[in-house]
Design an enzyme around this catalytic site. Structure first.
Site, short mmCIF file in Angstrom:
data_model
loop_
_atom_site.label_atom_id
_atom_site.label_comp_id
_atom_site.label_asym_id
_atom_site.label_seq_id
_atom_site.Cartn_x
_atom_site.Cartn_y
_atom_site.Cartn_z
CD GLU A 164 -8.18 6.76 -4.84
OE1 GLU A 164 -7.95 5.71 -4.31
OE2 GLU A 164 -7.11 7.40 -5.28
CD GLU A 216 -1.26 3.95 -4.17
OE1 GLU A 216 -2.73 4.47 -4.97
OE2 GLU A 216 -1.34 5.52 -4.76
#
Length: 939
Positions: free
Chosen positions: A496, A761
């Site tokens: 990502e 996260e």
């Protein structure tokens, strides 16, 4: 290097000189660069009253009025924040030495300091070079890599081309040499066998369709008489490698193969110039780097090395002519922020040999970068593999959360007694390393983690008496360090690594506390603006990769919020000017799709309060709150830029959306925001959306929800940054501290208790009950939930700004004492200079109430308001005396539980009776005095 005059400590002295927010930048293409300086003085009340700027082409000429090219004369001004150059037009490729002289509060000439900046190529037609690369028609891939060095994902990746061109220097050596270079992809320059500069992953990632940054290097000292060789190695990078989470490798979003453009400028003593540029005459072939990819990793076969290829005397008759690929120089722009660099090293903490014969290395810290491995005694052809991961599972690497990113480097030994392997065109996010194929035991000293990130200078510090909170701050800083790699990424390890706008806008206030990110974010904002579509929708990620990822509430709003915060923090008016049209277009886009003023129409994506836990904030509540906030910010920006008609129009729109929010989502009797979530109430309170009469009730709803959950949070990416500041501002610092110290799930300290060294996260990245979360999305290095760091500086230590203040000209120092802490302190380098605030609690004399001690530093030119929380406002002392009448101090008011004073610049120490503990009867009034007003309608 900048040079400050050696002066007595009590003389007002400039320091921290910068041009375009960079120290001694080389190769700027701003025609009117801005100069800045900070100030220090040990005298209370000192301030700059005037400055004089001079510039010359040589440092010695700064002392010769006849040779100055620019002289402002004495100008009245209170600081040195981003003063535009307004002298004669700058010439390209020229060094300018400049000096600032300041006058102090008494009007007397005080200190001075010097620095320099250098212009780059100011006009596109000054590029003589052409883009070059591999000639694919000649089949220049020399040694096809063996299948054993490949995986399914790396099989299509090609070796890194090496490019070279010899040239001669006969006669007098040049007095100055500058090398200007860029790539579509990544490049490393070589000159006479040495690497040029210290940049890594150059030129970085931008919206390549619009801008490709070039770097400038001083290579004067690398030249030699006779034959010289200029070389370069290219890699795919973001241009043609795997980017984002596109596992099908539609990842070649920009081009198919990397390209180089470079030109060397040689200045001779007689004033003549010579250019050596990419184009005809360059040769290319492959070398030891069989492939290099940012996500997949790098493979180096040392047997295929090209010894001496970048030095004079090398025979390149077996090389091919490089392909000349065009002269599109319109996209080239000088790099405007610091490059990615290796900024530190981490030694191996432990090395463990596992039953399978491989080794597991623990660096003790989740980091971003690469590994330097020393291999001893490996036979020729031995294949050593390095795999990277953030976590272990049963003693082995946990890599499921990397998704398609292989994060694997491979080294094939040449058979030398000692060989050193360090990748050059990849990076990984990892704490743990698996080394397989290493000959014999692996020694800890042979494995070094090389920390890599955009080299934004770290300029802030926070510490307190609680070790867990200090670990939280360290985790926040490591997360910032690891995710600011050319762009502000969302995570550094998996497939990502994108520049998500919401992540950036919620973390930006914290980032600005820890480091000087002015140039970094101003440059990235160009990518944000470049990614905006014709209808006004900002992309969700920048640089923009996927057309379907655009327009999400809180994400698209980052295009409005970020430039405004940069202006407020750094005084950067230019980033507002360059972003303003895009900011208005975004608000108009949202308004056009939602004429009823409640944002219900989906104009793009909608992520809500991403990764909230045990709650679901209605998406239209979140979206409409951001609609109101963005309209308000555009009105404020318009006022700053003199767009008065826009200021009125967007100010009226803000009030209309605010009213629509209340009508649609707020209970008019008890202040409950629809959904009843923490984030819903936080947005309403933080963005000033509620009528004053409903604010106390909304605060009560927020507090009640936290209490009902055992003093736990439910906020996701959007709400988390508001949680502690809103609670503290509305009299519930006790709850803010309770959340800060909470160590059961979900909480910041829960991850720390389980070994986190960066911010996770998700709150539930790993839990005792369920283990690892779904590997589909589970990073252990992500900064969004670390946005509480802004409150550590601004709430716990108390460093903030008055509403309407810009560049910390009017600091508001308002520490929230308590939370079980016995001391806390913070320091920030502001555009004016050092601003610091710290407090400590000491036992009272004779068993009496505890004493509060406050230490404050205010930079010259600033005027601060300090709110001293105390149980006895009349008993406050500064030094050994009552503060009234003391130099630099003005009593600004007081009341139950507080004394407010205004402070001129200088250093102060106050003592007072400690306030009541947070949560005790009357503590809200004692600690808070009054809530922050709603954001102002004028700057």
């Amino acid at each position: 290097m900048p040079n400050a005059q050696p002066l007595p400590r009590d003389v007002l002295t400039p320091y921290g000189l910068a041009c375009e927010m960079l120290e001694t930048p080389l190769g700027l293409d701003e025609p009117l660069p801005r100069l800045s300086w900070k100030l220090r003085s040990s005298r209370r009340g000192d301030a700059q009253t005037a400055y004089r700027l001079t510039a010359a082409l040589a440092r010695r000429d700064l002392d010769d009025p006849e040779r100055l090219i620019w002289d402002t004369g004495r100008r009245e001004a209170g600081d040195g924040v981003l003063v535009p150059y307004d002298g004669p037009p700058l010439q390209s490729c020229t060094r300018y030495h400049w000096r600032v002289q300041v006058w102090d509060a008494a009007g007397s000439a005080a200190g001075r300091a010097e620095s320099w900046f250098e212009s780059g190529l100011l006009h596109p037609d000054e590029w003589h070079a052409r883009w070059i690369g591999r000639d694919e028609e000649t089949g220049a891939v020399m040694d096809p890599p063996r299948d054993g060095d490949r995986t399914d994902r790396t099989r299509h990746l090609e070796p890194c081309p090496h490019l070279r061109r010899p040239f001669r220097l006969d006669g007098p050596r040049p007095v100055r040499a500058r090398l200007y270079a860029a790539a579509r992809g990544l490049y490393e320059l070589r000159l006479n066998g040495r690497k040029v500069g210290d940049a890594e992953l150059a030129p970085g990632w931008t919206e390549y369709r619009r801008r490709v940054p070039y770097q400038a290097y001083d290579v004067t000292g690398l030249l030699q008489d006779g034959e010289n060789v200029l070389g370069a190695v290219l890699a795919d990078g973001w241009w043609s490698g795997f980017v984002g989470f596109d596992s099908r490798h539609q990842a070649r979003h920009y081009g198919r193969a990397p390209q180089l453009i470079a030109q060397l400028l040689l200045d001779h003593a007689d004033g003549s110039r010579r250019w050596i540029a990419t184009g005809e005459g360059w040769r290319e072939r492959d070398g030891a780097i069989r492939y290099a990819d940012l996500l997949m990793g790098e493979c180096v076969d040392a047997r295929a090395g090209l010894p001496g290829w970048d030095r004079p005397g090398y025979d390149d008759t077996g090389w091919h002519a490089a392909a000349v690929l065009g002269r599109d120089t319109a996209v080239l722009r000088a790099a405007s922020d610091a490059p990615v660099r290796v900024t530190g090293e981490l030694p191996a903490l432990t090395v463990t040999r596992r039953p399978g014969g491989h080794h597991i290395v623990d660096f003790g810290q989740n980091m971003v970068g690469r590994v330097r491995l020393t291999v001893r005694g490996a036979e020729r052809g031995r294949r050593v593999r390095l795999r990277h991961a953030e976590m272990l599972a049963e003693g082995e690497l946990y890599t499921a959360n990397l998704r398609t990113a292989e994060a694997t480097d491979v080294f094939v030994a040449a058979g030398e007694p000692v060989e050193v392997f360090e990748p050059r065109f990849t990076f990984h996010g990892f704490r743990y390393l698996e080394v397989s194929g290493h000959p014999g035991d692996l020694r800890p000293e042979d494995v070094v983690g090389r920390v890599l990130h955009s080299d934004t200078p770290f300029t802030g510090e926070f510490a307190c008496s609680d070790a867990t909170v200090n670990r939280l701050q360290a985790n926040i800083v490591w997360g910032q360090r690891g995710n600011f790699v050319s762009v502000p990424t969302d995570c550094p390890q998996r497939d990502e690594r994108l520049g998500w706008l919401a992540d950036a806008q919620v973390f930006l206030p914290t980032a600005c506390r820890n480091a000087d990110v002015a140039a970094f974010f101003a440059r990235w904002m160009r990518d944000v603006v470049d990614g905006q579509d014709a209808g006004g929708a900002f992309p969700d990620v920048a640089p923009r990769l996927c057309v379907e990822r655009e327009g999400a509430p809180a994400w698209g709003d980052g295009g409005v919020i970020i430039p405004w915060h940069l202006y407020r923090t750094y005084g950067d008016r230019r980033v507002l000017e360059r972003s303003y049209a895009a900011m208005t277009a975004w608000v108009d886009h949202v308004h056009r799709h939602n004429p009823g003023l409640v944002w219900r129409h989906r104009t793009g994506n909608h992520y809500g309060d991403w990764l909230q836990v045990n709650a679901e904030t209605p998406r239209e509540v979140l979206a409409t709150a951001y609609f109101a906030r963005s309209a308000q910010i555009v009105a404020l920006a318009a006022r700053v830029l003199g767009e008065d008609a826009d200021a009125e129009r967007y100010g009226a729109l803000h009030e209309a959306v605010r009213a629509a929010f209340v009508d649609a989502f707020v209970d008019q009797t008890d202040g409950l925001v629809r959904g009843g979530t923490q984030t819903g109430h936080l947005l309403a309170l933080a963005f000033g959306l509620l009528p004053e009469r409903l604010v106390p009730a909304a605060v009560d709803h927020l507090a009640a929800d936290i209490e009902a959950r055992g003093r736990h949070l439910t906020t996701g990416f959007v709400g988390v940054s508001l949680l502690c500041p809103v609670l503290a501002a509305h009299g519930r610092a006790d709850l803010a501290y309770a959340l800060l110290h909470q160590d059961t799930y979900p909480s910041w300290a829960y991850s720390i208790r389980h070994g986190a060294t960066t911010i996770w996260e998700r709150w539930d990245g790993w839990t005792e009950e369920h283990g690892f979360q779904s590997p589909a999305m589970n990073s252990f290095n992500h900064y969004s939930l670390g946005s509480v760091g802004d409150w550590l500086y601004g709430g716990v230590a108390g460093i903030g700004q008055e509403p309407g203040s810009v560049a910390y000209r009017r600091p508001l120092l308002r520490p929230h004492v308590g939370g079980g802490l016995t001391w806390a302190r913070a320091r920030q380098e502001t555009p004016l200079g050092t601003l610091a605030c710290g407090w400590s609690l000491r036992p009272g004399s004779g068993g009496g109430p505890r004493e509060l001690r406050l230490d404050v530093t205010v930079p010259p030119g600033a005027r601060a308001t300090l709110r001293i929380p105390t149980a006895e406002p009349d008993g406050v002392l500064e030094g050994e005396a009552e503060p009234r009448g003391r130099a630099g101090i003005e009593i600004a008011g007081g009341g139950p539980g507080e004394l407010a004073v205004r402070l001129a610049s200088g250093t102060y120490r106050f003592s007072a009776a400690a306030p009541r503990e947070p949560g005790a009867p009357g503590a809200a009034e004692a600690l808070t005095a009054r809530p922050e007003p709603r954001p102002p309608t004028t700057p």
